[in-house]
Design a protein around this motif. Structure first.
Motif, short mmCIF file in Angstrom:
data_model
loop_
_atom_site.label_atom_id
_atom_site.label_comp_id
_atom_site.label_asym_id
_atom_site.label_seq_id
_atom_site.Cartn_x
_atom_site.Cartn_y
_atom_site.Cartn_z
N VAL A 1 70.29 -48.98 -46.54
CA VAL A 1 70.96 -48.25 -45.47
C VAL A 1 72.33 -47.77 -45.93
CG1 VAL A 1 72.02 -48.50 -43.18
CG2 VAL A 1 69.73 -49.41 -43.59
N ILE A 2 73.08 -48.66 -46.58
CA ILE A 2 74.42 -48.31 -47.06
C ILE A 2 74.36 -47.20 -48.10
CG2 ILE A 2 76.39 -49.18 -48.39
CD1 ILE A 2 75.93 -51.90 -46.96
N ALA A 3 73.43 -47.33 -49.05
CA ALA A 3 73.32 -46.32 -50.11
C ALA A 3 72.99 -44.95 -49.52
CB ALA A 3 72.25 -46.74 -51.11
N ARG A 4 72.04 -44.89 -48.60
CA ARG A 4 71.69 -43.59 -47.99
C ARG A 4 72.88 -42.99 -47.24
NH1 ARG A 4 66.65 -46.18 -46.81
NH2 ARG A 4 67.37 -46.66 -44.72
N PHE A 5 73.60 -43.84 -46.51
CA PHE A 5 74.71 -43.35 -45.71
C PHE A 5 75.81 -42.77 -46.60
CE2 PHE A 5 78.80 -43.91 -43.57
CZ PHE A 5 78.55 -43.30 -42.34
N VAL A 6 76.19 -43.52 -47.63
CA VAL A 6 77.29 -43.08 -48.50
C VAL A 6 76.87 -41.87 -49.33
CG1 VAL A 6 78.81 -43.74 -50.38
CG2 VAL A 6 78.32 -45.37 -48.56
N GLU A 7 75.67 -41.90 -49.90
CA GLU A 7 75.24 -40.80 -50.77
C GLU A 7 75.10 -39.49 -49.99
OE1 GLU A 7 71.75 -42.45 -52.53
OE2 GLU A 7 72.88 -43.66 -53.98
N ALA A 8 74.82 -39.57 -48.71
CA ALA A 8 74.74 -38.36 -47.89
C ALA A 8 76.12 -37.77 -47.61
CB ALA A 8 74.03 -38.66 -46.58
N ARG A 9 77.17 -38.53 -47.93
CA ARG A 9 78.53 -38.10 -47.59
C ARG A 9 79.44 -38.02 -48.81
NH1 ARG A 9 75.78 -40.44 -43.83
NH2 ARG A 9 76.01 -39.83 -41.65
#
Length: 235
Positions: A226-234
């Motif tokens: 969840v953290i990786a997806r959130f940060v990588e999208a931003r």
């Protein structure tokens, strides 16, 4: 170069609970677990100044429980110098007030503080049990947390925890925010998730099903994804 991510631990158990999550995130970020500074009684400015001096300015700030509250305050302090904020099982206030009822009752916290002052070792053991309550293997998780505990389980840290209020910080920080709550948390009620959503509608708030307050140990793979997806999208 991958983004930098700082993880701040919670009260009492030290950095060990965050090590598996840091390892799971290492393929996506430059991850560093920063031990909390020595606490002075309710001296939040001293604590924030120490963290601000120690941590790189361009890092995402993340934290578990007390660490999440400190990360929120530091993110607001840094403003545009902080690329984003992540909190894990972290409330805007740890103790309830009339304006923020979705937290631990003040009387419950006061009793815990008194017990810690009288018998720190026994109370820290109880704390590990509370962190694990709601987990699939609560006893095993509690034993693991206690066996690895290397933290600043200080009375001043408890007093700081009771005094912190991050509501203004969460509202004023304009960078991306992700707040993760455990549905079976015995220390931070999951109802706080809805309160955070109302407080900061721009933030992403998620509930992790079947997880305890120690979700950082219990559901490492899920949190890391969840953290990786959130940060990588931003980034």
């Amino acid at each position: 170069m991958p983004p930098s991510l700082i993880l701040l631990p919670g009260w009492g158990l030290g950095s060990a609970p965050l090590v598996p999550l840091a390892e799971a995130l290492a393929g996506h970020f430059q991850v560093h677990i920063e031990a909390l500074p020595a606490f002075e009684p309710a001296d939040i400015e001293h604590c924030l100044a120490a963290l601000d001096e120690a941590l790189p300015r361009s890092a995402w700030l993340a934290g578990w429980s007390l660490g999440g509250m400190l990360a929120a305050l530091l993110a607001a302090r840094r403003g545009a110098d902080c690329p984003g904020l992540l909190t894990l099982a972290s409330n805007a206030r740890f103790t309830a007030s009339e304006a923020w009822p979705t937290a631990m009752p003040a009387a419950t916290f006061a009793a815990f503080r008194e017990a810690y002052e009288l018998n720190p070792a026994a109370t820290l053991k109880r704390f590990a049990m509370l962190c694990s309550q709601g987990a699939a293997d609560a006893r095993g998780l509690s034993r693991r947390l206690l066996a690895q505990a290397d933290g600043a389980d200080s009375l001043a840290g408890l007093e700081l925890l009771a005094a912190l209020d991050t509501r203004q910080a969460l509202q004023s920080f304009v960078g991306p925010q992700l707040h993760l709550f455990a549905t079976d948390d015995a220390l931070v009620p999951v109802a706080a998730a809805a309160a955070i959503e109302r407080l900061q509608p721009a933030a992403e708030v998620r509930r992790v099903d079947g997880a305890s307050h120690a979700l950082v140990v219990e559901q490492v793979s899920e949190l890391a994804a969840v953290i990786a997806r959130f940060v990588e999208a931003r980034t």
